[in-house]
Write a protein that holds these residues in place. Structure first.
Motif, PDB file in Angstrom:
ATOM      1  N   VAL A 148       0.827  -1.142  -0.022  1.00 46.55           N
ATOM      2  CA  VAL A 148      -0.032  -0.058   0.065  1.00 46.55           C
ATOM      3  C   VAL A 148       0.839   1.307  -0.056  1.00 46.55           C
ATOM      4  CG1 VAL A 148      -1.932  -1.067   1.007  1.00 46.55           C
ATOM      5  CG2 VAL A 148      -0.435   0.066   2.338  1.00 46.55           C
ATOM      6  N   GLU A 203      -0.649   3.593  -2.300  1.00 43.18           N
ATOM      7  CA  GLU A 203      -1.774   4.051  -1.750  1.00 43.18           C
ATOM      8  C   GLU A 203      -1.498   5.368  -0.798  1.00 43.18           C
ATOM      9  OE1 GLU A 203      -4.828   3.521  -2.596  1.00 43.18           O
ATOM     10  OE2 GLU A 203      -4.366   2.035  -4.218  1.00 43.18           O
ATOM     11  N   SER A 246      -9.632   1.260   4.439  1.00 42.86           N
ATOM     12  CA  SER A 246      -9.583   0.643   3.133  1.00 42.86           C
ATOM     13  C   SER A 246     -10.128  -0.889   3.244  1.00 42.86           C
ATOM     14  CB  SER A 246      -8.210   0.451   2.438  1.00 42.86           C
ATOM     15  OG  SER A 246      -7.657   1.593   2.545  1.00 42.86           O
ATOM     16  N   VAL A 295      -9.322  -4.098   3.078  1.00 47.27           N
ATOM     17  CA  VAL A 295      -7.890  -4.610   3.034  1.00 47.27           C
ATOM     18  C   VAL A 295      -8.217  -6.142   2.444  1.00 47.27           C
ATOM     19  CG1 VAL A 295      -6.120  -5.655   4.459  1.00 47.27           C
ATOM     20  CG2 VAL A 295      -7.260  -3.683   5.128  1.00 47.27           C
ATOM     21  N   ASP A 313     -10.128  -6.862   0.039  1.00 44.43           N
ATOM     22  CA  ASP A 313      -9.789  -6.639  -1.456  1.00 44.43           C
ATOM     23  C   ASP A 313      -8.491  -6.344  -1.976  1.00 44.43           C
ATOM     24  OD1 ASP A 313     -12.665  -6.979  -1.711  1.00 44.43           O
ATOM     25  OD2 ASP A 313     -13.069  -4.702  -2.059  1.00 44.43           O
ATOM     26  N   LEU A 314      -7.908  -5.678  -1.215  1.00 46.78           N
ATOM     27  CA  LEU A 314      -6.294  -5.437  -1.462  1.00 46.78           C
ATOM     28  C   LEU A 314      -5.344  -6.857  -1.305  1.00 46.78           C
ATOM     29  CD1 LEU A 314      -4.244  -3.158  -1.885  1.00 46.78           C
ATOM     30  CD2 LEU A 314      -3.991  -2.902   0.332  1.00 46.78           C
ATOM     31  N   TYR A 372      -6.552  -8.887  -4.240  1.00 43.17           N
ATOM     32  CA  TYR A 372      -5.867  -8.466  -5.536  1.00 43.17           C
ATOM     33  C   TYR A 372      -4.336  -8.745  -5.630  1.00 43.17           C
ATOM     34  CZ  TYR A 372      -4.800  -4.951  -9.395  1.00 43.17           C
ATOM     35  OH  TYR A 372      -4.554  -4.449 -10.536  1.00 43.17           O
ATOM     36  N   HIS A 373      -3.495  -8.646  -4.595  1.00 45.97           N
ATOM     37  CA  HIS A 373      -2.221  -8.967  -4.326  1.00 45.97           C
ATOM     38  C   HIS A 373      -2.127 -10.395  -4.803  1.00 45.97           C
ATOM     39  CE1 HIS A 373       1.943  -8.798  -3.330  1.00 45.97           C
ATOM     40  NE2 HIS A 373       1.827  -9.532  -2.521  1.00 45.97           N
ATOM     41  N   ASP A 390       5.665  -5.663  -4.489  1.00 49.76           N
ATOM     42  CA  ASP A 390       4.800  -4.885  -5.025  1.00 49.76           C
ATOM     43  C   ASP A 390       4.592  -4.950  -6.448  1.00 49.76           C
ATOM     44  OD1 ASP A 390       2.703  -3.276  -5.567  1.00 49.76           O
ATOM     45  OD2 ASP A 390       3.246  -1.756  -4.581  1.00 49.76           O
ATOM     46  N   SER A 449       2.506  -4.271  -8.625  1.00 53.52           N
ATOM     47  CA  SER A 449       1.443  -3.317  -9.024  1.00 53.52           C
ATOM     48  C   SER A 449       1.964  -2.220 -10.061  1.00 53.52           C
ATOM     49  CB  SER A 449       0.635  -2.594  -7.999  1.00 53.52           C
ATOM     50  OG  SER A 449       1.498  -1.736  -7.347  1.00 53.52           O
TER      51      SER A 449
END
Length: 365
Positions: free
Chosen positions: A201, A204, A220, A222, A224-225, A228-229, A356, A358
């Motif tokens: 994050v 973020e 947030s 979390v 979902d985070l 997704y990760h 990360d 992303s």
């Protein structure tokens, strides 16, 4: 592609995600961030029982016109393999370079105490320089550590053979399944330890005026985070497995020869002239804790050196032998080939789970 500029009259442009666009906005003008081409927005839909995400599509043209150009279906949630994606025109080299650069950045942050003495500096004059100096030392230290450890007889009698055998391990479908099971267990663990999501994050945080990790997690979704990760991690292991031989070898060289448990004494990593320049730049004397580093390095170096070359050759040439060996992966077998397979899978998993990813394009998922 997922992000594009929305042209907002005379006010300029704003970067938006394809999934943020409403159906009523389809007639608005969207532009590619790289080539400035006018893009077509495609809404999400279901294909062959799989959800395909909303995305921006370039007009017809050559794949060489823009590195962000992709074909329809790239952002599908289906289990498309990397080879299927590449056949649709995505540039393999661009993703491989991005992937290795991101891995190198992540690995370099874990490089051990080459700059320990520097981090102890409290001088106000040095503090402003410190972050840049640390990044420089870590990046360069990792590159040189890999170069030193990959030399013949430094850690192994045939380092190239070891990497070849390791690549064969990752080619097995069993290896992908093994790490995917690790990812499912990891997702459960993360849901019970949400503070551990801090490494994901960070961006973020930047977008939320640097509020604390704790506040961010509390405000947030979390779950979902985490989901997704972990979805990205599954995409990463499938990508590694189906990538080019060169990329897979570079990946393995990074995580094996650049292992932070294999530090290099300062006198081997930096020559006397470079050390003198750093000392003059910082105004301090850099100490070389060679004995401490040697004691830390030895058990891990011995472990790698004991992987017999003949066994590695057999793993490279006999997939049946490797598959049969893999069947015992979850046992307490002490056979050399099982130890090697476990070693490679452990290194692979440790190197990807906290990174990360992303910033990579979505199409590898």
């Amino acid at each position: 592609m997922q992000k594009a500029y929305l042209v907002v009259g005379k006010l300029g442009r704003q970067l938006i995600d394809a999934e943020e666009v409403n159906h009523s906005d389809f007639s608005k003008i969207f532009q590619c961030p790289e080539c400035n081409a006018t893009l077509h927005w495609r809404s999400s839909f279901i294909r062959d029982g799989h959800s395909v995400r909303a995305s921006f599509i370039h007009p017809k043209g050559s794949i060489d016109d823009c590195s962000l150009r992709v074909d329809f279906g790239i952002n599908s949630d289906s289990n498309n393999t990397s080879s299927e994606i590449y056949s649709k025109g995505q540039k393999r080299g661009k993703l491989e370079i991005s992937f290795l650069n991101l891995l190198h950045y992540y690995q370099s942050r874990n490089i051990p105490s080459y700059e320990v003495e520097i981090t102890k500096i409290t001088s106000i004059e040095i503090q402003d320089k410190l972050p840049a100096i640390q990044i420089f030392l870590k990046e360069e230290s990792l590159r040189r550590q890999i170069n030193i450890n990959s030399k013949i007889k430094m850690l192994h009698s045939d380092p190239f053979l070891l990497i070849q055998a390791a690549a064969k391990v990752l080619e097995l479908q069993q290896a992908c399944i093994y790490i995917e099971n690790k990812i499912f267990e990891f997702e459960k663990w993360l849901n019970n330890h949400p503070q551990s999501m801090s490494y994901v994050v960070l961006k973020e945080q930047e977008n939320t005026k640097n509020i604390s990790i704790k506040e961010l997690i509390e405000n947030s979704s979390v779950e979902d985070l985490i989901k997704y990760h972990c979805r990205r991690l599954i995409g990463i292991i499938r990508y590694i497995q189906t990538s080019s031989d060169e990329m897979r070898r570079d990946f393995l060289a990074e995580i094996i020869w650049g292992d932070p448990l294999l530090p290099i004494p300062m006198k081997n990593l930096w020559d006397n002239m470079e050390i003198k320049i750093l000392e003059n730049w910082l105004g301090v004397q850099i100490k070389d804790n060679s004995q401490e580093i040697k004691e830390k390095r030895l058990p891990h170096a011995v472990k790698i050196s004991k992987f017999d070359a003949n066994m590695l050759k057999q793993l490279c040439t006999d997939f049946g032998f490797m598959s049969d060996s893999f069947a015992e992966i979850n046992t307490d077998s002490k056979s050399p080939n099982i130890r090697f397979i476990k070693f490679i899978l452990s290194k692979t998993w440790q190197s990807i789970r906290f990174c990360d990813w992303s910033t990579l394009p979505d199409f590898y998922i």
